[in-house]
Design an enzyme around this catalytic site. Structure first.
Site, short mmCIF file in Angstrom:
data_model
loop_
_atom_site.label_atom_id
_atom_site.label_comp_id
_atom_site.label_asym_id
_atom_site.label_seq_id
_atom_site.Cartn_x
_atom_site.Cartn_y
_atom_site.Cartn_z
N HIS A 237 0.85 -1.20 0.00
CA HIS A 237 0.00 0.00 0.00
C HIS A 237 0.88 1.24 0.00
O HIS A 237 1.93 1.27 0.62
CB HIS A 237 -0.95 0.03 1.20
N GLU A 290 -7.84 -4.98 -1.09
CA GLU A 290 -8.34 -5.77 -2.21
C GLU A 290 -8.08 -7.27 -2.05
O GLU A 290 -8.69 -8.07 -2.75
CB GLU A 290 -7.74 -5.27 -3.53
N1 ACO Z 1 4.41 -7.21 -4.87
C1 ACO Z 1 5.75 -7.21 -4.99
N2 ACO Z 1 6.52 -6.13 -4.76
C2 ACO Z 1 5.90 -5.01 -4.38
C3 ACO Z 1 4.50 -4.95 -4.23
C4 ACO Z 1 3.76 -6.10 -4.49
N3 ACO Z 1 2.42 -6.11 -4.37
N4 ACO Z 1 4.16 -3.70 -3.86
C5 ACO Z 1 5.29 -2.99 -3.78
N5 ACO Z 1 6.35 -3.78 -4.11
C6 ACO Z 1 7.77 -3.41 -4.12
C7 ACO Z 1 8.10 -2.65 -5.39
O1 ACO Z 1 8.48 -3.51 -6.42
C8 ACO Z 1 9.23 -1.76 -4.91
O2 ACO Z 1 10.40 -2.52 -4.88
P1 ACO Z 1 11.85 -1.84 -5.20
O3 ACO Z 1 12.02 -0.79 -4.15
O4 ACO Z 1 12.78 -2.99 -5.08
O5 ACO Z 1 11.74 -1.27 -6.58
C9 ACO Z 1 8.86 -1.45 -3.46
O6 ACO Z 1 8.01 -2.51 -3.04
C10 ACO Z 1 8.11 -0.14 -3.32
O7 ACO Z 1 7.10 -0.09 -4.33
P2 ACO Z 1 6.39 1.22 -4.81
O8 ACO Z 1 5.94 1.04 -6.21
O9 ACO Z 1 7.23 2.41 -4.51
O10 ACO Z 1 5.15 1.24 -3.83
P3 ACO Z 1 3.90 2.17 -3.93
O11 ACO Z 1 3.62 2.60 -2.55
O12 ACO Z 1 4.06 3.23 -4.94
O13 ACO Z 1 2.80 1.15 -4.47
C11 ACO Z 1 0.95 -0.26 -4.65
C12 ACO Z 1 1.64 0.80 -3.79
C13 ACO Z 1 0.69 0.32 -6.05
C14 ACO Z 1 -0.40 -0.58 -3.99
C15 ACO Z 1 1.85 -1.51 -4.73
O14 ACO Z 1 2.06 -2.02 -3.44
C16 ACO Z 1 1.27 -2.56 -5.67
O15 ACO Z 1 1.54 -2.52 -6.86
N6 ACO Z 1 0.47 -3.54 -5.14
C17 ACO Z 1 -0.14 -4.54 -5.99
C18 ACO Z 1 -1.42 -4.04 -6.63
C19 ACO Z 1 -2.53 -3.86 -5.63
O16 ACO Z 1 -2.70 -4.65 -4.71
N7 ACO Z 1 -3.32 -2.80 -5.82
C20 ACO Z 1 -4.44 -2.46 -4.92
C21 ACO Z 1 -4.04 -1.35 -4.00
S1 ACO Z 1 -5.30 -0.96 -2.82
C22 ACO Z 1 -6.27 0.21 -3.59
O17 ACO Z 1 -5.84 0.98 -4.38
C23 ACO Z 1 -7.70 0.24 -3.28
#
Ligand code: ACO
Length: 342
Positions: A237, A290
Site C-alpha cells: 500500500h 483488495e
Molecule cells: N508485490 C511485490 N513487490 C511489491 C508490491 C507487491 N504487491 N508492492 C510494492 N512492491 C515493491 C516494489 O516492487 C518496490 O520494490 P523496489 O524498491 O525494489 O523497486 C517497493 O516494493 C516499493 O514499491 P512502490 O511502487 O514504490 O510502492 P507504492 O507505494 O508506490 O505502491 C501499490 C503501492 C501500487 C499498492 C503496490 O504495493 C502494488 O503494486 N500492489 C499490488 C497491486 C494492488 O494490490 N493494488 C491495490 C491497492 S489498494 C487500492 O488501491 C484500493
C-alpha cells in the site's frame, strides 16, 4: 522560470496538495476515518446509508432507478457518462451548492442500479423497500440475499467509501477544479480506479489464487513471480506502513463466511508475507483492502468482472464528497513539470 518550481517526491508521496474535512489516512498508525469517525468502527456498527450520509453530509437520494436510454453495452465508463448526460449534470461552476449536491447525489443513488443493469445488459428495476446493499444484491441475482451475505458485502462497501487522496479521488478533484460537470469528474475518477495498482486489483487477486491452486504450490509460485519482478496482487500500500485496517476487518469478515477459498487465501497470505519480508526488509508489504475484499465479494456472489464496478459503487460516494469540497474551494489544480528534455 523553472528555477521557481518546487520539486516534490515521485508520485506526490507525502505531499499535502489541499485541505479536507472529509477524512484522513494515518499510514503510520494503521488508522483512517470519515469526518472524525473511525471507518472500521463504522463498518462494524453502522449501515451503508448511515455512513454514506456521514461522508456526504446529506442523506443518499432515494432515486435509485435509471432513466431510459442509458448505454449499457459499452462498459461502465460509457454507462456512467451516458447516465450523467441524460440526468443533465451541468458545469459545477454554474450550479448552486444545492444543485451540485443534487447532481452527485443522484449519481450515487443510481450507481448500484447501473452496475446491476450492466450485468444483465438491460435496465433493471431497484426495490425501494430494501436497504441499498440488499437491493444491489437483489438486482444482481433476482433473489434476496441471506443476511450474512448482505452484511459482509455491506462491510466491504462501507470500508471502501473513502480513503484519503487516493489516485481516483485526486482525479475527481482535478476534474472538479476545472468546473466540469459531475459526470466528467466521476467518469474520470472511474478510469483511474480501474488500474490494477488501484481498484482494478480484486479480479487479479482471484486470478492469482486460482493459478496457485493449492498451498503446496504457493511458495514456488510466489517466488518465481517475484523473481520475474511481478507484483503480488492485493499486497502493498502506498500509505500504510502498518497492517491495512480494511484488510484486517475484511479477513475477519471472510473467515465468518468461510469456505475453501478463504482457507487458501489465508495460507497464501502467510507465504506472500514471508517472501516479501525477505526481499523488502526496509519496506513493510502486507495485504491491502483488495486481497480479502476480492474473497469477500466472491463469497457474496459478485462476478469477477464486476468487482471493480462494485468497488466503484461505494467509492462514488467518497468521490461525490470530494467533488463538492473541491467545487467549493474554487481553485484550478494546475501543477507544473520540470522540463528535462533537449
Ligand atoms: N508485490 C511485490 N513487490 C511489491 C508490491 C507487491 N504487491 N508492492 C510494492 N512492491 C515493491 C516494489 O516492487 C518496490 O520494490 P523496489 O524498491 O525494489 O523497486 C517497493 O516494493 C516499493 O514499491 P512502490 O511502487 O514504490 O510502492 P507504492 O507505494 O508506490 O505502491 C501499490 C503501492 C501500487 C499498492 C503496490 O504495493 C502494488 O503494486 N500492489 C499490488 C497491486 C494492488 O494490490 N493494488 C491495490 C491497492 S489498494 C487500492 O488501491 C484500493
Amino acid at each position: 522560470m523553472s528555477s521557481q518550481l518546487i520539486d516534490v517526491p515521485r508520485g506526490l508521496t507525502g505531499v499535502a496538495v489541499t485541505t479536507t474535512t472529509i477524512g484522513d489516512v494515518r499510514g503510520d498508525e494503521g488508522y483512517y476515518h470519515y469526518r472524525g469517525h473511525s471507518a472500521p468502527d463504522l463498518a462494524r456498527r453502522r449501515a451503508f446509508a448511515e455512513v454514506a450520509e456521514v461522508v456526504l453530509g446529506f442523506p443518499l437520494s432515494a432515486q435509485r432507478e435509471l432513466p431510459p436510454g442509458v448505454v449499457l453495452d459499452q462498459g461502465l465508463r460509457t454507462a456512467v457518462s451516458s447516465l450523467c448526460h441524460i440526468l443533465d449534470c451541468r458545469s459545477l461552476l454554474d450550479l448552486s451548492v444545492a444543485e451540485r449536491e443534487h447532481d452527485v447525489g443522484r449519481v450515487c443513488a443510481a450507481f448500484p442500479t447501473l452496475v446491476a443493469s450492466l450485468r444483465h445488459g438491460r435496465i433493471v428495476a431497484p426495490r425501494s423497500d430494501l436497504m441499498p446493499v440488499e437491493n444491489f444484491l437483489y438486482m444482481l441475482t433476482g433473489a434476496e440475499a441471506a443476511n450474512a451475505v448482505a452484511r459482509a458485502l455491506e462491510q466491504y462497501l462501507i470500508l471502501t467509501i473513502d480513503h484519503g487522496f487516493n489516485a481516483s479521488t485526486f482525479t475527481a478533484r482535478v476534474i472538479a477544479s476545472t468546473g466540469a460537470d459531475a459526470g466528467a469528474c466521476i467518469t474520470g475518477a472511474l478510469g483511474a480506479l480501474t488500474g490494477p495498482l488501484h481498484g482494478g486489483a480484486p479480479g487479479r487477486v482471484l486470478d492469482m489464487l486460482d493459478e496457485i491452486g493449492s498451498i503446496d504450490r504457493a511458495s514456488r509460485w510466489i517466488s518465481e513471480s517475484l523473481d520475474k519482478d511481478r507484483r503480488l496482487m492485493g499486497f502493498g500500500h502506498a500509505v500504510y506502513r502498518t497492517d491495512d485496517p480494511r484488510g484486517e476487518l475484511l479477513r475477519e469478515v471472510a473467515c465468518g463466511l468461510g469456505g475453501r477459498r478463504v482457507e487458501l487465501a489465508i495460507e497464501v497470505e502467510q507465504v506472500g508475507l514471508r517472501e516479501l519480508a525477505t526481499r523488502h526488509a526496509n519496506r513493510r508489504l502486507v495485504t491491502n483492502v483488495e486481497y480479502y475484499g476480492s474473497v469477500v465479494m466472491e463469497a457474496c456472489g459478485i462476478p469477477r468482472d464486476l468487482m471493480t464496478a462494485t468497488f466503484a459503487s461505494s467509492r462514488v460516494v467518497g468521490w461525490a464528497a470530494h467533488i463538492l469540497e473541491q467545487a467549493a474551494e474554487g481553485k484550478l489544480i494546475r501543477p507544473s513539470a520540470r522540463y528535462v528534455g533537449p
